[in-house]
Design a protein around this motif. Structure first.
Motif, PDB file in Angstrom:
ATOM      1  N   LEU A  48       0.833  -1.201   0.000  1.00  0.00           N
ATOM      2  CA  LEU A  48       0.000   0.000   0.000  1.00  0.00           C
ATOM      3  C   LEU A  48       0.869   1.253   0.000  1.00  0.00           C
ATOM      4  O   LEU A  48       0.552   2.242  -0.679  1.00  0.00           O
ATOM      5  N   VAL A  51       2.156   1.751  -3.496  1.00  0.00           N
ATOM      6  CA  VAL A  51       1.127   2.307  -4.378  1.00  0.00           C
ATOM      7  C   VAL A  51       0.908   3.782  -4.066  1.00  0.00           C
ATOM      8  O   VAL A  51       0.699   4.601  -4.970  1.00  0.00           O
ATOM      9  N   LEU A  54       3.444   5.710  -5.813  1.00  0.00           N
ATOM     10  CA  LEU A  54       3.113   5.816  -7.234  1.00  0.00           C
ATOM     11  C   LEU A  54       1.998   6.841  -7.458  1.00  0.00           C
ATOM     12  O   LEU A  54       1.978   7.526  -8.482  1.00  0.00           O
ATOM     13  N   PHE A  55       1.080   6.941  -6.500  1.00  0.00           N
ATOM     14  CA  PHE A  55       0.040   7.979  -6.607  1.00  0.00           C
ATOM     15  C   PHE A  55       0.662   9.367  -6.570  1.00  0.00           C
ATOM     16  O   PHE A  55       0.303  10.249  -7.363  1.00  0.00           O
ATOM     17  N   GLN A  58       2.171  10.351  -9.653  1.00  0.00           N
ATOM     18  CA  GLN A  58       1.229  10.691 -10.716  1.00  0.00           C
ATOM     19  C   GLN A  58       0.345  11.867 -10.347  1.00  0.00           C
ATOM     20  O   GLN A  58      -0.751  12.015 -10.879  1.00  0.00           O
ATOM     21  N   ALA A  60      -1.443  12.539  -7.732  1.00  0.00           N
ATOM     22  CA  ALA A  60      -2.700  12.290  -7.024  1.00  0.00           C
ATOM     23  C   ALA A  60      -2.395  12.330  -5.526  1.00  0.00           C
ATOM     24  O   ALA A  60      -2.491  11.325  -4.831  1.00  0.00           O
ATOM     25  N   LEU A  63      -5.159  11.304  -2.937  1.00  0.00           N
ATOM     26  CA  LEU A  63      -5.401   9.860  -2.880  1.00  0.00           C
ATOM     27  C   LEU A  63      -4.244   9.135  -2.207  1.00  0.00           C
ATOM     28  O   LEU A  63      -4.460   8.126  -1.526  1.00  0.00           O
ATOM     29  N   GLN A  67      -4.802   6.884   0.844  1.00  0.00           N
ATOM     30  CA  GLN A  67      -4.323   5.507   0.764  1.00  0.00           C
ATOM     31  C   GLN A  67      -3.596   5.113   2.044  1.00  0.00           C
ATOM     32  O   GLN A  67      -3.832   4.056   2.617  1.00  0.00           O
ATOM     33  N   TYR A  71      -6.227   2.990   4.093  1.00  0.00           N
ATOM     34  CA  TYR A  71      -5.837   1.601   3.861  1.00  0.00           C
ATOM     35  C   TYR A  71      -4.871   1.122   4.940  1.00  0.00           C
ATOM     36  O   TYR A  71      -5.163   0.200   5.703  1.00  0.00           O
ATOM     37  N   LEU A 148     -10.269  17.399  -7.105  1.00  0.00           N
ATOM     38  CA  LEU A 148     -10.980  16.178  -6.719  1.00  0.00           C
ATOM     39  C   LEU A 148     -12.247  16.508  -5.943  1.00  0.00           C
ATOM     40  O   LEU A 148     -13.312  15.907  -6.172  1.00  0.00           O
TER      41      LEU A 148
ATOM     42  N   LEU B  40      -7.818  -4.728  -5.726  1.00  0.00           N
ATOM     43  CA  LEU B  40      -8.436  -3.400  -5.732  1.00  0.00           C
ATOM     44  C   LEU B  40      -7.386  -2.311  -5.907  1.00  0.00           C
ATOM     45  O   LEU B  40      -7.605  -1.309  -6.603  1.00  0.00           O
ATOM     46  N   ASN B  41      -6.218  -2.526  -5.285  1.00  0.00           N
ATOM     47  CA  ASN B  41      -5.160  -1.534  -5.423  1.00  0.00           C
ATOM     48  C   ASN B  41      -4.630  -1.487  -6.846  1.00  0.00           C
ATOM     49  O   ASN B  41      -4.281  -0.407  -7.338  1.00  0.00           O
ATOM     50  N   ASN B  44      -7.025   0.565  -8.653  1.00  0.00           N
ATOM     51  CA  ASN B  44      -6.842   1.963  -8.289  1.00  0.00           C
ATOM     52  C   ASN B  44      -5.660   2.572  -9.026  1.00  0.00           C
ATOM     53  O   ASN B  44      -5.728   3.712  -9.509  1.00  0.00           O
ATOM     54  N   LEU B  45      -4.575   1.805  -9.095  1.00  0.00           N
ATOM     55  CA  LEU B  45      -3.393   2.304  -9.789  1.00  0.00           C
ATOM     56  C   LEU B  45      -3.705   2.557 -11.261  1.00  0.00           C
ATOM     57  O   LEU B  45      -3.304   3.584 -11.830  1.00  0.00           O
ATOM     58  N   VAL B  48      -5.782   5.771 -11.519  1.00  0.00           N
ATOM     59  CA  VAL B  48      -4.995   6.993 -11.373  1.00  0.00           C
ATOM     60  C   VAL B  48      -4.139   7.221 -12.606  1.00  0.00           C
ATOM     61  O   VAL B  48      -3.959   8.353 -13.075  1.00  0.00           O
ATOM     62  N   GLN B  60      -9.622   9.736 -10.564  1.00  0.00           N
ATOM     63  CA  GLN B  60      -9.292   9.840  -9.139  1.00  0.00           C
ATOM     64  C   GLN B  60     -10.552   9.810  -8.281  1.00  0.00           C
ATOM     65  O   GLN B  60     -10.550   9.260  -7.175  1.00  0.00           O
ATOM     66  N   VAL B  63     -11.360   6.281  -7.817  1.00  0.00           N
ATOM     67  CA  VAL B  63     -10.520   5.660  -6.795  1.00  0.00           C
ATOM     68  C   VAL B  63     -11.068   5.956  -5.405  1.00  0.00           C
ATOM     69  O   VAL B  63     -11.084   5.092  -4.519  1.00  0.00           O
TER      70      VAL B  63
END
Lengths: 250, 101
Positions: A48, A51, A54-55, A58, A60, A63, A67, A71, A148, B40-41, B44-45, B48, B60, B63
């Motif tokens: 998690l 990820v 990586l968000f 990008q 985000a 998020l 996350q 999460y 968002l 799910l992740n 989500n990736l 995005v 987004q 997500v």
């Protein structure tokens, strides 16, 4: 061609992607292969976080924060809570295979699905440059969070409200599932009665009769008192006792 | 220039495949739930990534909803696991045949 792409991608971005992709994949493999559920949960946290990186990469950011908070902070903690609740040292024997041929079949299915996704991704004509429905992601006033928020509270307002209803339903469902069913209460009140026959001569009945024989002013209270602990204690006592004894025996 | 979206999509596909493999192979229900979270992740990736590629905030927002659904799913699923564990004293998928009517 790949050298051309590599030259175009900046080193920092490529390095960030490579490292976090490695973290994500290592965590995912760890979730699947680790025997101990707690290890699996910690590996899930690793994935998690990868990820989330990586968000951020990008753009985000909101998020990514969600996350980590929701999460890694809430869902994984819920997992760990249930793992601890059910007994930590409950190892799954990975070697045992009750369903013959399940694993090769699963591997074949997953490889097929993987190949299908890759072929689909390679063959599909991406509609890049299509007109945006919910608003532009980049260059908005207020940044990612404002963009968002604007999308969620205008274009997606109705799904957002449905989401609230869904959460309420989930909470009610969890409470209903986790509550001890009330219809079990009458049989357990009968079962302790047999146990209370053992307990009553020892503590309940003689104690009450002695106190009554002593002629204490609280005769009514003494009558109620032995009856009260037996009745209250019996429905709650035997079941936790039974659960712990079974857990210990395993 | 940032990393091309295809790389992210490839990673997402691999992550999804690993999660699917875990759901199919593992028998511990909790670990199966974790593998569902992996899938799910991965989704989500991909969302995005598409959001970035198409410059659309809708990905987004999706997500966001996936997160909420995942939370609800985990809450109810773990409630079911606890409820079954209370009767069966075990939490592997083989024991869930008691759900048969």
């Amino acid at each position: 061609m790949s050298a051309h792409i590599l030259a175009a991608v900046s080193t920092v971005d490529a390095l960030t992607f490579a490292v976090s992709a490695l973290i994500v994949l290592a965590g995912a493999v760890g979730v699947v292969v680790s025997r101990h559920p707690v290890h699996a949960a910690l590996m899930l946290v690793m994935t998690l976080f990868g990820v989330a990186v990586l968000f951020v990469e990008q753009r985000a950011e909101f998020l990514a924060a969600v996350q980590v908070i929701v999460y890694a902070g809430a869902i994984v903690v819920l997992f760990l809570f249930v793992i601890m609740f059910l007994g930590v040292d409950r190892r799954e024997s990975v070697a045992a295979e009750p369903l013959r041929g399940q694993r090769p079949l699963a591997l074949v299915l997953v490889v097929l699905g993987f190949a299908g996704l890759v072929v689909l991704g390679a063959e599909a004509h991406w509609s890049v440059g299509a007109h945006s429905v919910a608003g532009v992601a980049r260059g908005q006033a207020g940044g990612n969070v404002a963009a968002l928020g604007r999308a969620v509270f205008t274009t997606y307002l109705f799904p957002f409200e449905v989401t609230a209803a869904l959460l309420v339903i989930a909470v009610v469902g969890a409470v209903v599932l986790a509550r001890r069913p009330p219809r079990i209460a009458p049989p357990t009140e009968e079962v302790p009665f047999e146990g209370a026959d053992v307990a009553r001569p020892a503590s309940g009945e003689p104690g009450g009769s002695e106190r009554r024989a002593d002629g204490e002013p609280g005769g009514g209270r003494a009558d109620g008192e032995p009856a009260e602990p037996v009745r209250v204690g019996s429905p709650s006592d035997p079941r936790p006792g039974g659960e712990t004894s079974v857990e210990v025996s395993r | 220039m940032t990393v091309p979206g295809a790389w992210y999509l490839g990673l997402s596909v691999v992550l999804f495949a690993i999660g699917a493999l875990g759901v199919l192979v593992r028998r511990n229900v909790l670990v199966m739930f974790m593998c569902v979270e992996l899938m799910l992740n991965a989704a989500n990736l991909a969302f995005v990534t598409f959001s970035r590629m198409l410059d659309d905030i809708g990905g987004q927002a999706l997500v966001f909803f996936v997160l909420v659904v995942a939370a609800a799913e985990v809450v109810v699923g773990l409630g079911i696991v606890v409820a079954i564990f209370r009767r069966r004293q075990d939490a592997t998928a083989d024991d869930f045949h008691v759900l048969k009517g």
